[in-house]
Design an enzyme around this catalytic site. Structure first.
Site, PDB file in Angstrom:
ATOM      1  N   ASP A   6      -8.602   2.647  -8.811  1.00 11.02           N
ATOM      2  CA  ASP A   6      -7.832   1.706  -9.645  1.00 11.02           C
ATOM      3  C   ASP A   6      -8.687   0.591 -10.228  1.00 11.02           C
ATOM      4  O   ASP A   6      -8.208  -0.165 -11.076  1.00 11.02           O
ATOM      5  CB  ASP A   6      -6.696   1.089  -8.805  1.00 11.02           C
ATOM      6  CG  ASP A   6      -5.632   2.122  -8.496  1.00 11.02           C
ATOM      7  OD1 ASP A   6      -5.303   2.291  -7.306  1.00 11.02           O
ATOM      8  OD2 ASP A   6      -5.182   2.797  -9.435  1.00 11.02           O
ATOM      9  N   HIS A  45     -10.120   1.263   0.652  1.00  9.05           N
ATOM     10  CA  HIS A  45      -9.371   2.524   0.698  1.00  9.05           C
ATOM     11  C   HIS A  45      -9.200   2.928   2.159  1.00  9.05           C
ATOM     12  O   HIS A  45     -10.080   2.728   2.976  1.00  9.05           O
ATOM     13  CB  HIS A  45     -10.130   3.628  -0.052  1.00  9.05           C
ATOM     14  CG  HIS A  45      -9.260   4.758  -0.458  1.00  9.05           C
ATOM     15  ND1 HIS A  45      -8.919   5.762   0.406  1.00  9.05           N
ATOM     16  CD2 HIS A  45      -8.624   5.027  -1.612  1.00  9.05           C
ATOM     17  CE1 HIS A  45      -8.131   6.620  -0.213  1.00  9.05           C
ATOM     18  NE2 HIS A  45      -7.931   6.189  -1.444  1.00  9.05           N
ATOM     19  N   HIS A  74      -0.842   0.570  -3.657  1.00  9.69           N
ATOM     20  CA  HIS A  74      -1.056   1.991  -3.970  1.00  9.69           C
ATOM     21  C   HIS A  74      -1.322   2.112  -5.470  1.00  9.69           C
ATOM     22  O   HIS A  74      -2.247   1.494  -5.971  1.00  9.69           O
ATOM     23  CB  HIS A  74       0.174   2.779  -3.502  1.00  9.69           C
ATOM     24  CG  HIS A  74       0.039   4.273  -3.505  1.00  9.69           C
ATOM     25  ND1 HIS A  74      -1.108   4.949  -3.736  1.00  9.69           N
ATOM     26  CD2 HIS A  74       0.986   5.222  -3.280  1.00  9.69           C
ATOM     27  CE1 HIS A  74      -0.882   6.259  -3.667  1.00  9.69           C
ATOM     28  NE2 HIS A  74       0.380   6.454  -3.399  1.00  9.69           N
TER      29      HIS A  74
HETATM   30  C1  SDX Z   1      -4.722   4.093  -4.183  1.00 13.01           C
HETATM   31  O1  SDX Z   1      -4.341   6.756  -0.091  1.00 13.01           O
HETATM   32  C2  SDX Z   1      -4.786   7.103  -1.228  1.00 13.01           C
HETATM   33  O2  SDX Z   1      -5.470   8.126  -1.364  1.00 13.01           O
HETATM   34  C3  SDX Z   1      -4.386   6.217  -2.391  1.00 13.01           C
HETATM   35  C4  SDX Z   1      -5.035   6.541  -3.721  1.00 13.01           C
HETATM   36  C5  SDX Z   1      -4.538   7.837  -4.281  1.00 13.01           C
HETATM   37  O3  SDX Z   1      -5.251   8.423  -5.124  1.00 13.01           O
HETATM   38  O4  SDX Z   1      -3.379   8.220  -3.989  1.00 13.01           O
HETATM   39  O5  SDX Z   1      -6.450   6.602  -3.556  1.00 13.01           O
HETATM   40  C6  SDX Z   1      -4.717   5.465  -4.752  1.00 13.01           C
HETATM   41  O6  SDX Z   1      -3.701   3.641  -3.730  1.00 13.01           O
HETATM   42  C7  SDX Z   1      -6.026   3.352  -4.127  1.00 13.01           C
HETATM   43  C8  SDX Z   1      -5.894   1.986  -3.380  1.00 13.01           C
HETATM   44  C9  SDX Z   1      -5.378   0.956  -4.385  1.00 13.01           C
HETATM   45  N1  SDX Z   1      -5.061  -0.294  -3.726  1.00 13.01           N
HETATM   46  C10 SDX Z   1      -5.804  -1.397  -3.895  1.00 13.01           C
HETATM   47  O7  SDX Z   1      -6.831  -1.441  -4.556  1.00 13.01           O
HETATM   48  C11 SDX Z   1      -5.238  -2.649  -3.224  1.00 13.01           C
HETATM   49  C12 SDX Z   1      -6.368  -3.392  -2.506  1.00 13.01           C
HETATM   50  N2  SDX Z   1      -6.784  -2.568  -1.387  1.00 13.01           N
HETATM   51  C13 SDX Z   1      -6.226  -2.896  -0.078  1.00 13.01           C
HETATM   52  O8  SDX Z   1      -4.906  -3.339  -0.096  1.00 13.01           O
HETATM   53  C14 SDX Z   1      -6.589  -1.871   0.980  1.00 13.01           C
HETATM   54  O9  SDX Z   1      -7.922  -1.634   0.866  1.00 13.01           O
HETATM   55  C15 SDX Z   1      -5.845  -0.549   1.024  1.00 13.01           C
HETATM   56  C16 SDX Z   1      -4.375  -0.721   1.039  1.00 13.01           C
HETATM   57  C17 SDX Z   1      -6.233   0.303  -0.134  1.00 13.01           C
HETATM   58  C18 SDX Z   1      -6.268   0.161   2.322  1.00 13.01           C
HETATM   59  O10 SDX Z   1      -5.830  -0.651   3.354  1.00 13.01           O
HETATM   60  P1  SDX Z   1      -6.071  -0.231   4.889  1.00 13.01           P
HETATM   61  O11 SDX Z   1      -6.764   1.058   5.005  1.00 13.01           O
HETATM   62  O12 SDX Z   1      -4.766  -0.392   5.598  1.00 13.01           O
HETATM   63  O13 SDX Z   1      -7.110  -1.301   5.341  1.00 13.01           O
HETATM   64  P2  SDX Z   1      -6.716  -2.697   5.961  1.00 13.01           P
HETATM   65  O14 SDX Z   1      -5.681  -3.378   5.110  1.00 13.01           O
HETATM   66  O15 SDX Z   1      -6.432  -2.488   7.398  1.00 13.01           O
HETATM   67  O16 SDX Z   1      -8.082  -3.521   5.768  1.00 13.01           O
HETATM   68  C19 SDX Z   1      -9.129  -3.468   6.729  1.00 13.01           C
HETATM   69  C20 SDX Z   1      -9.844  -4.807   6.558  1.00 13.01           C
HETATM   70  C21 SDX Z   1      -8.911  -6.011   6.680  1.00 13.01           C
HETATM   71  O17 SDX Z   1      -9.717  -7.128   7.054  1.00 13.01           O
HETATM   72  P3  SDX Z   1      -9.702  -7.606   8.624  1.00 13.01           P
HETATM   73  O18 SDX Z   1      -8.245  -7.723   9.030  1.00 13.01           O
HETATM   74  O19 SDX Z   1     -10.422  -6.504   9.348  1.00 13.01           O
HETATM   75  O20 SDX Z   1     -10.447  -8.913   8.633  1.00 13.01           O
HETATM   76  O21 SDX Z   1     -10.383  -4.889   5.229  1.00 13.01           O
HETATM   77  C22 SDX Z   1      -9.749  -5.960   4.537  1.00 13.01           C
HETATM   78  C23 SDX Z   1      -8.452  -6.268   5.272  1.00 13.01           C
HETATM   79  O22 SDX Z   1      -8.085  -7.613   5.061  1.00 13.01           O
HETATM   80  N3  SDX Z   1      -9.466  -5.455   3.188  1.00 13.01           N
HETATM   81  C24 SDX Z   1      -9.689  -6.137   2.081  1.00 13.01           C
HETATM   82  C25 SDX Z   1      -9.328  -5.274   1.041  1.00 13.01           C
HETATM   83  N4  SDX Z   1      -8.904  -4.123   1.536  1.00 13.01           N
HETATM   84  C26 SDX Z   1      -8.986  -4.232   2.880  1.00 13.01           C
HETATM   85  N5  SDX Z   1     -10.159  -7.408   1.884  1.00 13.01           N
HETATM   86  C27 SDX Z   1     -10.260  -7.789   0.592  1.00 13.01           C
HETATM   87  N6  SDX Z   1      -9.940  -7.009  -0.450  1.00 13.01           N
HETATM   88  C28 SDX Z   1      -9.478  -5.761  -0.285  1.00 13.01           C
HETATM   89  N7  SDX Z   1      -9.163  -4.993  -1.329  1.00 13.01           N
END
Ligand code: SDX
Length: 436
Positions: free
Chosen positions: A363, A307, A268
């Site tokens: 971020d 996201h 997050h």
């Molecule tokens: C913020 O919710 C909000 O609005 C939050 C926010 C706010 O203003 O409050 O916008 C702020 O928290 C932004 C997000 C910051 N976090 C990151 O940058 C961390 C990296 N991102 C991931 O951890 C992820 O993208 C999330 C947590 C942000 C979202 O995760 P989801 O929606 O649960 O998606 P998921 O984990 O189910 O991923 C779907 C697929 C998966 O691959 P498969 O299992 O389908 O093979 O996408 C892949 C994930 O492995 N994936 C990524 C990835 N994010 C998702 N692969 C590589 N790098 C990534 N960053």
């Protein structure tokens, strides 16, 4: 039969049910009537991580993830970032409309005159080790303010709520600056009421022995824009935490501390700090392809990418990229930007990221700016928590005044034992070795 309905046939009983559809949703409680017999509890929905569940009605922030749209109370984020100050946007997020000139002047005066911290706060801060993480210091100190303002627990009194809301918005920069100065072993700097919200924050962070701190206007404006971009983001993890903890009628300081704790997680708000660690690990543009290959092989995530809602470019990231160039004109270009731009270029062309609709989020670039401004990565999430405080408080107010809301208490799907016969201590035999 109304078209705005859903008809469900339960094949277990051949019974059909017609449920109203409202705002693209059905009420989960309307499913409870679907039973296989009189002893059946009735159907529930199962939705781990709330991937497809609306927990509330809200008119604060609107996001269209597919089109990369973000609006606060109907105003596009790009327009607000270009024309407003953060306190002007905080007023909008909290009260629902942009303030008039007079309203803004009064609002800024109110906030400015709540920036001081009770002297006991310094004693909380002095109790932390020099290398304590600033987010842990911020969360603890915000919670400790509950002891300074015990009347805050009267959450049913609108005037009392507003008084605490103003205090929290005003004091977050003061607490953040206190944590920063503590980590450096520098003397604390008191607020200067002559300065604007971002300038005063910079004053409390960076004033040394000069008689009066003078903020660089380009950096002050960039900070104000970053604060605007981080003000609210509908039902994200920390806003959901604010609503759930607040639904038990905990006071706003303890509730805001809980929301800040949720924000600190690396998935997050903690991601901006992780992005800098990732860029440091990559080290140079030449190493980017190998790093991307590692991610695609499932070794870690591209921090600052992806996201839950945005399946397009995060509109905030676009504005932050613009702000970065303005900051670098003053601070000099952060070489990490070149690595980040190369990472974005390669990722956006790569099927792995395209298929998963992974784009830079808020971020990805913010940390590069903060580092160029002189902040250490440990401070980055604190810089997220400061502006997000008004978003959390707006969500909290909306929850408390929503007649449909009550204490948040989800159900579960039971997967454990049925009832078991108790065995006295002496008669027990070891169970198959499982992780203890
Ligand atoms: C913020 O919710 C909000 O609005 C939050 C926010 C706010 O203003 O409050 O916008 C702020 O928290 C932004 C997000 C910051 N976090 C990151 O940058 C961390 C990296 N991102 C991931 O951890 C992820 O993208 C999330 C947590 C942000 C979202 O995760 P989801 O929606 O649960 O998606 P998921 O984990 O189910 O991923 C779907 C697929 C998966 O691959 P498969 O299992 O389908 O093979 O996408 C892949 C994930 O492995 N994936 C990524 C990835 N994010 C998702 N692969 C590589 N790098 C990534 N960053």
């Amino acid at each position: 039969m109304s078209k705005e309905t859903l008809t469900i046939t339960d094949n277990r009983t051949s019974q059909s049910y017609t449920l109203p559809v409202e705002h693209g949703t059905i009420r989960a409680m309307d499913l409870r009537q679907i039973k296989t017999g009189p002893d059946d509890f009735g159907l529930m929905t199962y939705d781990p991580a709330f991937m497809n569940t609306a927990s509330c009605r809200s008119n604060i922030t609107f996001i269209d993830g597919d089109r990369g749209i973000l609006r606060y109370r109907g105003y596009p984020i790009e327009v607000l970032a270009e024309h407003c100050t953060y306190l002007e946007v905080a007023y909008l997020v909290l009260f629902g409309d942009l303030p008039t000139e007079h309203e803004l002047k009064e609002w800024v005066t109110e906030i400015t005159h709540h920036t001081m911290l009770h002297e006991t706060t310094k004693k909380f801060m002095e109790g932390f080790r020099y290398n304590a993480h600033p987010m842990a210091m911020l969360v603890s100190t915000v919670a400790a303010l509950s002891t300074v303002y015990p009347e805050a627990k009267e959450i049913q009194d609108p005037a009392n709520r507003m008084h605490q809301i103003k205090r929290l918005i005003a004091k977050m920069p003061s607490i953040a600056a206190l944590a920063y100065r503590h980590s450096l072993g520098f003397p604390y700097v008191y607020p200067d009421n002559d300065l604007s919200y971002p300038e005063n924050f910079m004053n409390m962070l960076w004033k040394m022995v000069e008689p009066k701190y003078v903020a660089n206007p380009v950096l002050a404006r960039a900070l104000d824009i970053l604060f605007i971009l981080h003000a609210d983001h509908e039902q994200n993890c920390s806003a959901n935490t604010m609503r759930c903890v607040g639904s038990s009628h905990a006071d706003p300081y303890l509730t805001t501390a809980a929301a800040a704790a949720a924000l600190s997680g690396p998935l997050h708000g903690g991601a901006n700090e992780e992005v800098l660690k990732m860029l440091d690990e990559i080290g140079s543009k030449q190493n980017v392809p190998a790093y991307v290959k590692k991610i695609k092989e499932g070794h870690g995530k591209l921090m600052g990418f992806g996201h839950r809602v945005y399946k397009n470019y995060d509109p905030r990231a676009k504005v932050i990229k613009w702000a970065a160039e303005r900051v670098f004109e003053v601070t000099g270009r952060n070489p990490k930007l070149d690595i980040a731009l190369e990472l974005e270029r390669i990722a956006l062309e790569d099927e792995y990221f395209i298929k998963r609709k992974l784009y830079p989020n808020v971020d990805f670039y913010s940390g590069i700016i903060y580092q160029a401004m002189g902040f250490r990565p440990e401070m980055f999430t604190v810089l997220f928590a400061i502006p997000r405080t008004v978003g959390w408080l707006a969500q909290w107010q909306e929850m408390l005044t929503d007649p449909e809301q009550k204490i948040g208490r989800p159900r579960q799907v039971w997967t454990g034992h049925e009832v078991r016969q108790f065995v006295p201590l002496k008669g027990r035999s070891p169970v198959a070795a499982t992780a203890r």
